[in-house]
Design a protein around this motif. Sequence first.
Motif, mmCIF file in Angstrom:
data_model
loop_
_atom_site.group_PDB
_atom_site.id
_atom_site.type_symbol
_atom_site.label_atom_id
_atom_site.label_comp_id
_atom_site.label_asym_id
_atom_site.label_seq_id
_atom_site.Cartn_x
_atom_site.Cartn_y
_atom_site.Cartn_z
ATOM 1 N N ALA A 120 0.809 -1.217 0.000
ATOM 2 C CA ALA A 120 0.000 0.000 0.000
ATOM 3 C C ALA A 120 0.843 1.269 0.000
ATOM 4 C CB ALA A 120 -0.927 0.002 1.215
ATOM 5 N N GLY A 121 1.942 1.273 0.720
ATOM 6 C CA GLY A 121 2.752 2.479 0.804
ATOM 7 C C GLY A 121 2.238 3.435 1.868
ATOM 8 N N LYS A 122 2.662 4.692 1.781
ATOM 9 C CA LYS A 122 2.301 5.684 2.785
ATOM 10 C C LYS A 122 0.828 6.066 2.671
ATOM 11 C CE LYS A 122 6.918 7.768 3.078
ATOM 12 N NZ LYS A 122 7.701 9.022 2.934
ATOM 13 N N GLY A 123 0.286 6.538 3.792
ATOM 14 C CA GLY A 123 -1.090 7.010 3.802
ATOM 15 C C GLY A 123 -2.116 5.925 4.051
ATOM 16 N N TYR A 124 -1.658 4.711 4.389
ATOM 17 C CA TYR A 124 -2.573 3.601 4.660
ATOM 18 C C TYR A 124 -2.235 2.968 6.001
ATOM 19 C CZ TYR A 124 -4.446 3.773 -0.073
ATOM 20 O OH TYR A 124 -5.074 4.175 -1.220
ATOM 21 N N THR A 125 -3.216 2.305 6.584
ATOM 22 C CA THR A 125 -3.010 1.605 7.845
ATOM 23 C C THR A 125 -3.472 0.163 7.698
ATOM 24 O OG1 THR A 125 -3.460 1.649 10.233
ATOM 25 C CG2 THR A 125 -5.283 2.216 8.782
ATOM 26 N N THR A 126 -2.809 -0.749 8.396
ATOM 27 C CA THR A 126 -3.083 -2.180 8.266
ATOM 28 C C THR A 126 -4.270 -2.593 9.130
ATOM 29 O OG1 THR A 126 -0.745 -2.638 7.846
ATOM 30 C CG2 THR A 126 -2.118 -4.497 8.522
ATOM 31 N N ILE A 127 -5.183 -3.347 8.541
ATOM 32 C CA ILE A 127 -6.305 -3.940 9.265
ATOM 33 C C ILE A 127 -6.006 -5.431 9.434
ATOM 34 C CG2 ILE A 127 -8.780 -4.418 9.267
ATOM 35 C CD1 ILE A 127 -8.052 -1.456 9.564
ATOM 36 N N SER A 128 -5.982 -5.895 10.679
ATOM 37 C CA SER A 128 -5.652 -7.301 10.953
ATOM 38 C C SER A 128 -6.690 -7.962 11.849
ATOM 39 C CB SER A 128 -4.271 -7.389 11.621
ATOM 40 O OG SER A 128 -4.237 -6.621 12.816
ATOM 41 N N SER A 129 -7.901 -7.409 11.893
ATOM 42 C CA SER A 129 -8.915 -7.913 12.814
ATOM 43 C C SER A 129 -9.723 -9.077 12.258
ATOM 44 C CB SER A 129 -9.863 -6.779 13.229
ATOM 45 O OG SER A 129 -10.415 -6.136 12.106
ATOM 46 N N VAL A 130 -9.491 -9.472 10.996
ATOM 47 C CA VAL A 130 -10.108 -10.678 10.444
ATOM 48 C C VAL A 130 -9.068 -11.789 10.490
ATOM 49 C CG1 VAL A 130 -11.132 -11.764 8.412
ATOM 50 C CG2 VAL A 130 -11.701 -9.399 8.982
ATOM 51 N N ASP A 131 -9.383 -12.855 11.182
ATOM 52 C CA ASP A 131 -8.427 -13.928 11.414
ATOM 53 C C ASP A 131 -7.924 -14.514 10.100
ATOM 54 O OD1 ASP A 131 -6.936 -15.868 12.701
ATOM 55 O OD2 ASP A 131 -8.613 -17.268 12.842
ATOM 56 N N GLY A 132 -6.606 -14.455 9.883
ATOM 57 C CA GLY A 132 -5.994 -15.106 8.731
ATOM 58 C C GLY A 132 -5.569 -14.200 7.606
ATOM 59 N N ILE A 133 -6.012 -12.914 7.602
ATOM 60 C CA ILE A 133 -5.630 -11.999 6.529
ATOM 61 C C ILE A 133 -5.328 -10.618 7.089
ATOM 62 C CG2 ILE A 133 -6.981 -13.155 4.734
ATOM 63 C CD1 ILE A 133 -9.042 -10.818 5.040
ATOM 64 N N THR A 134 -4.625 -9.826 6.290
ATOM 65 C CA THR A 134 -4.477 -8.396 6.537
ATOM 66 C C THR A 134 -4.736 -7.667 5.222
ATOM 67 O OG1 THR A 134 -2.102 -8.359 6.040
ATOM 68 C CG2 THR A 134 -2.748 -8.744 8.338
ATOM 69 N N PHE A 135 -5.084 -6.389 5.332
ATOM 70 C CA PHE A 135 -5.226 -5.529 4.160
ATOM 71 C C PHE A 135 -5.093 -4.091 4.635
ATOM 72 C CE2 PHE A 135 -9.337 -6.571 5.898
ATOM 73 C CZ PHE A 135 -10.015 -5.373 5.964
ATOM 74 N N GLU A 136 -4.990 -3.167 3.685
ATOM 75 C CA GLU A 136 -4.736 -1.767 4.016
ATOM 76 C C GLU A 136 -5.952 -0.907 3.655
ATOM 77 O OE1 GLU A 136 -1.646 -0.852 5.278
ATOM 78 O OE2 GLU A 136 -0.993 -2.951 5.192
ATOM 79 N N ILE A 137 -6.222 0.094 4.507
ATOM 80 C CA ILE A 137 -7.267 1.062 4.190
ATOM 81 C C ILE A 137 -6.694 2.465 4.381
ATOM 82 C CG2 ILE A 137 -9.017 -0.574 4.979
ATOM 83 C CD1 ILE A 137 -9.556 1.301 7.337
ATOM 84 N N PRO A 138 -7.287 3.479 3.750
ATOM 85 C CA PRO A 138 -6.730 4.838 3.826
ATOM 86 C C PRO A 138 -6.732 5.381 5.250
ATOM 87 C CG PRO A 138 -8.341 4.666 2.052
ATOM 88 C CD PRO A 138 -8.468 3.420 2.866
ATOM 89 N N LEU A 139 -5.596 5.887 5.678
ATOM 90 C CA LEU A 139 -5.470 6.453 7.016
ATOM 91 C C LEU A 139 -6.353 7.685 7.181
ATOM 92 C CD1 LEU A 139 -3.989 6.243 9.723
ATOM 93 C CD2 LEU A 139 -2.166 7.655 8.757
ATOM 94 N N ALA A 140 -6.545 8.439 6.101
ATOM 95 C CA ALA A 140 -7.365 9.650 6.175
ATOM 96 C C ALA A 140 -8.798 9.329 6.573
ATOM 97 C CB ALA A 140 -7.349 10.372 4.826
#
Length: 481
Positions: free
Chosen positions: A16-36
Motif C-alpha cells: 500500500a505504501g504511505k497514507g494507509y493503515t493495516t487492518i488485521s482484525s479478520v483472522d488469517g488476513i491483513t489488508f490496508e485502508i486509507p489512514l485519512a
Amino acid sequence: MLTSCGIKKSATYKDAGKGYTTISSVDGITFEIPLAFSSKATAVTRIANDQDFTPDGIYSYTNGNDEYMFFCMDELVILANKGTNYNFSETEKKENALSSSSVIDSMCSKLGKKFCYTESINDGVYKIIGDVAENISITTELYGDYIGRLAVIEDGMTEWSVLAGVKGSNLSDLSKEQLSVIDTVVSSMKTTHGEGVVQTNTPDYDVVISDKSISTSLSEETEEKSKANEETKDEDSQKDDVFLDLDGTEETGQSEEALQHEKLAAPKTETSEKDIAKPKPSVKEESTPEDIETVVSDDKIEHSNQKERKLTEGKVYSSDIYSLLKTGDYGIIASSDPDGEIKYPVVHLKAILSGNDAVDIVKKQASSTTRYDYFEAPPGYSWQVAEYDIIYTQANPEHEIDVRMLGVDGNTLKYRGVPAPQRTYYVDYDIENDVANETLRNIKVFYAVPNGCKEYILKFGDGIVGTETEHYSAYYHVGGI
C-alpha cells in the motif's frame, strides 16, 4: 497471473505504501485502508437499525474474528469476511460464482457485459480480483448500489473476501484517487499464514461478593461436584484440570510453571477448608464464530461483536473489548502497589450520571475543595460522572486506579471524526474498612463525553506490563445515554 477482458490491471498483490493503515482484525488476513478515513472512524459494537447511522458518518465495526466493516456511505465502503463460499478456483465461468456467496450480506454482480478479473496462484494460495457492481447492505435502512472491486483468497481450506466500493455506475467515471484507493485495498489483501488475530475466551472466577468483602463460597451444587471430584481424583489425575483436596493441597496433571501461572492469574482470596472449590483455569482458548451474535432475517440485519455469556450476579469477571462488562458487574484488574507487589483489586461500576445530575456533583466538589475551581465541559461535550467501588483483597492498597474513556475498539474515542480526550478527574471517595479487606466506596470521576455519542468504554487499570502475569484491565461498556 491471468487477466480477462484484455485490459491492463494491477498485480493481485501490491504494497500500500504511505497514507494507509493495516487492518488485521479478520483472522488469517491483513489488508490496508486509507489512514485519512480510518483515523476519523467511530467504532461501534453493534450494527443495527437503532444505531442511527448517517450517510456522511464514518464508522468501523469488527467482531475480532471473521467480520470487518468500514463504511462512509457517501464516500467509501470496505467489507471483509472470513468463510465466504465463492469457490472461484473451481469454476471456469467466474461470473457464475458471483451469485454463490456474499460478503457480510452484500451481493456482487458483474460490472458491464463481462466479468473482468485478474487471478494468480502463489505457494498454493489462489487469489482473484474482479470488477463488480455491489449491492451494499449495512442495515435495512442503510444500503445502496456501489461499484468497485472484490478480492477473494483461497488457501485450500479457508476462503476470505474483501469488497471495496464507491458510488458510481462505471469505473471509468471514477477519479484517479478513487480508483487508487479501491485498487490498493484489494491488492494489499494477503494471508497471514496463521498469524491472524486470536480472540480469547474470557474466564470467570468463583469469587462471591459480600457487602464489604470478597470471599470464596460454595453452593450446594459446587459442594457436590467437589465431593465427586475427590472420589474420582485417581481416575482424573492424568487430566489438566486442577483439584484442591480438603487439606488444601493440589493435585494436577499440569506442569509446575502452568500451575504458577494459574495462581497468579486468579484473584487472591482467603479460603478455609469449607471454602475450597475447584477453580476455573484462566487458560486462553481460541474462540469460534459461534461466540459472536449475528441475527439476519427478511426485515432485520443485526451484528454484535460481543461474545454471548451469562454473567452471574456477584461473580467477578475478566473482560476485553469483545467481552465488555456493564454497569452493575464486577471486574477484575491487575495493579502494582507502591512496593511493586501485584494486587488483584475488583471494580464494581455502580452508576453513570449525566446531564444536570453530573454537573451538580462536579460543582459541589469544586466548591468544597481547593484542588480546582469548576470549569465547563469543552464546546460540543457534556460532563458525565462514573460512580464505582474498588474492593481490595489486601490491606492498605494505593487507592487511585487509572480510569480512561475510550472508543469501543479500545483506542481513542472518535466521534464524527474528532478524537475525544481520555482523561478523567477524581471527584470524591469514601473509605470503609473491615477485618479482611479495605474497600473504597462511592468513588466518583467525571469526564467529557461528545454530545450525541451513543457508546464508549470506561477502562479501569492498565494491567501489569513486563511480567508473566495476566495483564488484566476492566472494560465497561457505557451506552444508551
